[in-house]
Design a protein around this motif. Structure first.
Motif, PDB file in Angstrom:
ATOM      1  N   LEU A 159      45.543  44.202 118.062  1.00  0.00           N
ATOM      2  CA  LEU A 159      46.920  43.893 117.681  1.00  0.00           C
ATOM      3  C   LEU A 159      47.861  44.033 118.877  1.00  0.00           C
ATOM      4  O   LEU A 159      47.692  44.944 119.684  1.00  0.00           O
ATOM      5  CB  LEU A 159      47.387  44.840 116.575  1.00  0.00           C
ATOM      6  CG  LEU A 159      46.966  44.565 115.136  1.00  0.00           C
ATOM      7  CD1 LEU A 159      47.507  45.662 114.224  1.00  0.00           C
ATOM      8  CD2 LEU A 159      47.452  43.206 114.656  1.00  0.00           C
ATOM      9  N   SER A 188      52.735  48.673 112.309  1.00  0.00           N
ATOM     10  CA  SER A 188      51.705  48.837 111.275  1.00  0.00           C
ATOM     11  C   SER A 188      51.387  50.301 111.047  1.00  0.00           C
ATOM     12  O   SER A 188      51.297  50.774 109.908  1.00  0.00           O
ATOM     13  CB  SER A 188      50.438  48.075 111.672  1.00  0.00           C
ATOM     14  OG  SER A 188      49.386  48.345 110.776  1.00  0.00           O
ATOM     15  N   GLN A 240      56.492  42.005 110.310  1.00  0.00           N
ATOM     16  CA  GLN A 240      55.450  41.709 111.294  1.00  0.00           C
ATOM     17  C   GLN A 240      55.484  40.236 111.701  1.00  0.00           C
ATOM     18  O   GLN A 240      55.371  39.904 112.883  1.00  0.00           O
ATOM     19  CB  GLN A 240      54.061  42.051 110.720  1.00  0.00           C
ATOM     20  CG  GLN A 240      53.789  43.535 110.539  1.00  0.00           C
ATOM     21  CD  GLN A 240      53.418  44.243 111.841  1.00  0.00           C
ATOM     22  OE1 GLN A 240      53.862  43.873 112.919  1.00  0.00           O
ATOM     23  NE2 GLN A 240      52.616  45.282 111.736  1.00  0.00           N
ATOM     24  N   SER A 241      55.630  39.367 110.708  1.00  0.00           N
ATOM     25  CA  SER A 241      55.695  37.920 110.997  1.00  0.00           C
ATOM     26  C   SER A 241      56.914  37.573 111.820  1.00  0.00           C
ATOM     27  O   SER A 241      56.838  36.809 112.800  1.00  0.00           O
ATOM     28  CB  SER A 241      55.726  37.125 109.668  1.00  0.00           C
ATOM     29  OG  SER A 241      54.574  37.395 108.901  1.00  0.00           O
ATOM     30  N   PHE A 248      51.441  36.112 109.026  1.00  0.00           N
ATOM     31  CA  PHE A 248      51.204  37.099 110.081  1.00  0.00           C
ATOM     32  C   PHE A 248      49.835  36.890 110.719  1.00  0.00           C
ATOM     33  O   PHE A 248      49.699  36.895 111.950  1.00  0.00           O
ATOM     34  CB  PHE A 248      51.322  38.510 109.505  1.00  0.00           C
ATOM     35  CG  PHE A 248      50.965  39.602 110.483  1.00  0.00           C
ATOM     36  CD1 PHE A 248      51.599  39.705 111.705  1.00  0.00           C
ATOM     37  CD2 PHE A 248      49.987  40.532 110.174  1.00  0.00           C
ATOM     38  CE1 PHE A 248      51.274  40.712 112.613  1.00  0.00           C
ATOM     39  CE2 PHE A 248      49.658  41.542 111.065  1.00  0.00           C
ATOM     40  CZ  PHE A 248      50.297  41.638 112.290  1.00  0.00           C
ATOM     41  N   LEU A 297      58.549  39.547 113.788  1.00  0.00           N
ATOM     42  CA  LEU A 297      58.365  40.121 115.116  1.00  0.00           C
ATOM     43  C   LEU A 297      57.538  39.209 116.011  1.00  0.00           C
ATOM     44  O   LEU A 297      57.906  38.947 117.168  1.00  0.00           O
ATOM     45  CB  LEU A 297      57.671  41.490 114.985  1.00  0.00           C
ATOM     46  CG  LEU A 297      57.376  42.263 116.288  1.00  0.00           C
ATOM     47  CD1 LEU A 297      58.665  42.596 117.020  1.00  0.00           C
ATOM     48  CD2 LEU A 297      56.595  43.531 115.970  1.00  0.00           C
ATOM     49  N   LEU A 298      56.447  38.689 115.481  1.00  0.00           N
ATOM     50  CA  LEU A 298      55.590  37.811 116.293  1.00  0.00           C
ATOM     51  C   LEU A 298      56.263  36.477 116.587  1.00  0.00           C
ATOM     52  O   LEU A 298      56.189  35.969 117.719  1.00  0.00           O
ATOM     53  CB  LEU A 298      54.263  37.557 115.566  1.00  0.00           C
ATOM     54  CG  LEU A 298      53.213  38.674 115.664  1.00  0.00           C
ATOM     55  CD1 LEU A 298      51.929  38.251 114.946  1.00  0.00           C
ATOM     56  CD2 LEU A 298      52.899  39.019 117.105  1.00  0.00           C
ATOM     57  N   CYS A 309      53.320  45.243 117.117  1.00  0.00           N
ATOM     58  CA  CYS A 309      52.772  45.090 115.757  1.00  0.00           C
ATOM     59  C   CYS A 309      51.905  46.280 115.387  1.00  0.00           C
ATOM     60  O   CYS A 309      51.928  46.747 114.242  1.00  0.00           O
ATOM     61  CB  CYS A 309      51.944  43.806 115.658  1.00  0.00           C
ATOM     62  SG  CYS A 309      52.914  42.296 115.834  1.00  0.00           S
ATOM     63  N   TYR A 310      51.157  46.768 116.364  1.00  0.00           N
ATOM     64  CA  TYR A 310      50.298  47.933 116.125  1.00  0.00           C
ATOM     65  C   TYR A 310      51.136  49.151 115.742  1.00  0.00           C
ATOM     66  O   TYR A 310      50.843  49.846 114.760  1.00  0.00           O
ATOM     67  CB  TYR A 310      49.470  48.224 117.368  1.00  0.00           C
ATOM     68  CG  TYR A 310      48.565  49.422 117.235  1.00  0.00           C
ATOM     69  CD1 TYR A 310      47.286  49.288 116.689  1.00  0.00           C
ATOM     70  CD2 TYR A 310      48.983  50.688 117.644  1.00  0.00           C
ATOM     71  CE1 TYR A 310      46.452  50.395 116.551  1.00  0.00           C
ATOM     72  CE2 TYR A 310      48.157  51.797 117.511  1.00  0.00           C
ATOM     73  CZ  TYR A 310      46.896  51.638 116.970  1.00  0.00           C
ATOM     74  OH  TYR A 310      46.076  52.733 116.821  1.00  0.00           O
ATOM     75  N   GLU A 333      55.123  45.085 104.542  1.00  0.00           N
ATOM     76  CA  GLU A 333      54.956  45.196 105.996  1.00  0.00           C
ATOM     77  C   GLU A 333      54.871  43.850 106.697  1.00  0.00           C
ATOM     78  O   GLU A 333      55.361  43.681 107.823  1.00  0.00           O
ATOM     79  CB  GLU A 333      53.675  45.991 106.312  1.00  0.00           C
ATOM     80  CG  GLU A 333      53.325  46.014 107.786  1.00  0.00           C
ATOM     81  CD  GLU A 333      51.937  46.569 108.058  1.00  0.00           C
ATOM     82  OE1 GLU A 333      51.339  46.195 109.077  1.00  0.00           O
ATOM     83  OE2 GLU A 333      51.448  47.392 107.242  1.00  0.00           O
ATOM     84  N   PHE A 334      54.270  42.862 106.033  1.00  0.00           N
ATOM     85  CA  PHE A 334      53.945  41.626 106.732  1.00  0.00           C
ATOM     86  C   PHE A 334      55.157  40.722 106.970  1.00  0.00           C
ATOM     87  O   PHE A 334      55.099  39.822 107.806  1.00  0.00           O
ATOM     88  CB  PHE A 334      52.845  40.881 105.956  1.00  0.00           C
ATOM     89  CG  PHE A 334      51.632  41.740 105.749  1.00  0.00           C
ATOM     90  CD1 PHE A 334      50.783  42.012 106.816  1.00  0.00           C
ATOM     91  CD2 PHE A 334      51.377  42.330 104.527  1.00  0.00           C
ATOM     92  CE1 PHE A 334      49.682  42.839 106.648  1.00  0.00           C
ATOM     93  CE2 PHE A 334      50.267  43.151 104.352  1.00  0.00           C
ATOM     94  CZ  PHE A 334      49.425  43.409 105.413  1.00  0.00           C
ATOM     95  N   LEU A 351      49.066  35.651 114.757  1.00  0.00           N
ATOM     96  CA  LEU A 351      48.213  36.363 115.711  1.00  0.00           C
ATOM     97  C   LEU A 351      47.373  35.402 116.541  1.00  0.00           C
ATOM     98  O   LEU A 351      46.976  35.724 117.663  1.00  0.00           O
ATOM     99  CB  LEU A 351      47.289  37.340 114.964  1.00  0.00           C
ATOM    100  CG  LEU A 351      47.973  38.565 114.340  1.00  0.00           C
ATOM    101  CD1 LEU A 351      46.993  39.314 113.449  1.00  0.00           C
ATOM    102  CD2 LEU A 351      48.516  39.493 115.420  1.00  0.00           C
TER     103      LEU A 351
END
Length: 224
Positions: A185, A193, A216-217, A20, A219-220, A189-190, A212-213, A24
């Protein structure tokens, strides 16, 4: 291998934590992710091996640290350094150890992981701050779960000191965290989170905070 089984979830979470952080900055390096995962595994297996009093698992922890150093030679010193900090945290030397009360162990753990994540992704103040505060919240949630054992062993953790105000304290830390990262962020992601953190704190669920990560990963990566 009870210590290894108990540490696997943390190791998987560690992989996606670095992934993650890398996403970014568009600098994905799977070797670095694996190295951090093995480093975290080595430290947590070592920590739990003292509970199970197993030399076999201590050897496994050392093997993970060595493997991590070989996989990512440019940061080969980080896994053994992390393992040494883990030793000082769990067992200590000559009566001195970092696993002490009054929030010391939370700060040591959170700062160590926040800084190492930066080494395996990008050395950046916001990366360190974000992952340090995330790790701090997770460690305090774990302390809430372990409150009875910590009190029995004479460890004055943050939940032992704050009592019913612990969750309010964590909510305040979470607000500060998301104030710091508001303009940094990506918005999806914000929001993710913010949602997961508040829910994990409310439900006293450290595993949810660690998990969570993974989304998040994804998603990005899916939005690139």
């Amino acid at each position: 291998m009870k210590a290894l089984k108990a540490s696997m979830f943390v190791g998987v979470s560690a992989f996606f934590r670095v992934l993650f952080a890398q996403c970014l900055f568009d600098t994905i390096n799977l070797k670095a992710c694996i190295t951090f995962s093995l480093t975290v595994l080595s430290v947590y297996v070592l920590d739990r091996s003292f509970d199970f009093k197993s030399y076999r698992e201590i050897a496994t922890a050392i093997a993970f640290a060595l493997a991590a150093s070989l996989i990512y030679p440019c940061c080969s010193y980080i896994p053994p350094l992390a393992l040494f900090i883990g030793l000082m945290y769990s067992k200590g030397i000559r009566g001195f150890r970092l696993k002490r009360g009054y929030g010391i162990k939370n700060i040591v753990t959170a700062t160590t992981w926040g800084t190492i994540v930066a080494f395996f992704s990008k050395i950046d103040v916001l990366i360190i701050a974000f992952f340090t505060l995330k790790s701090f919240i997770i460690t305090v949630l774990n302390d809430i779960k372990d409150l009875k054992d910590d009190l029995k062993n004479g460890i004055r953790t943050i939940p032992a000191i704050l009592g019913n105000r612990t969750l309010q304290f964590l909510m305040a830390v979470n607000v500060v965290l998301h104030m710091i990262t508001f303009a940094w962020l990506p918005l999806p992601c914000y929001l993710l989170s913010l949602l997961i953190s508040f829910y994990a704190i409310k439900k006293i669920n450290p595993k949810l905070a660690q998990a969570e990560f993974l989304p998040q990963s994804i998603l990005l990566i899916s939005t690139e």
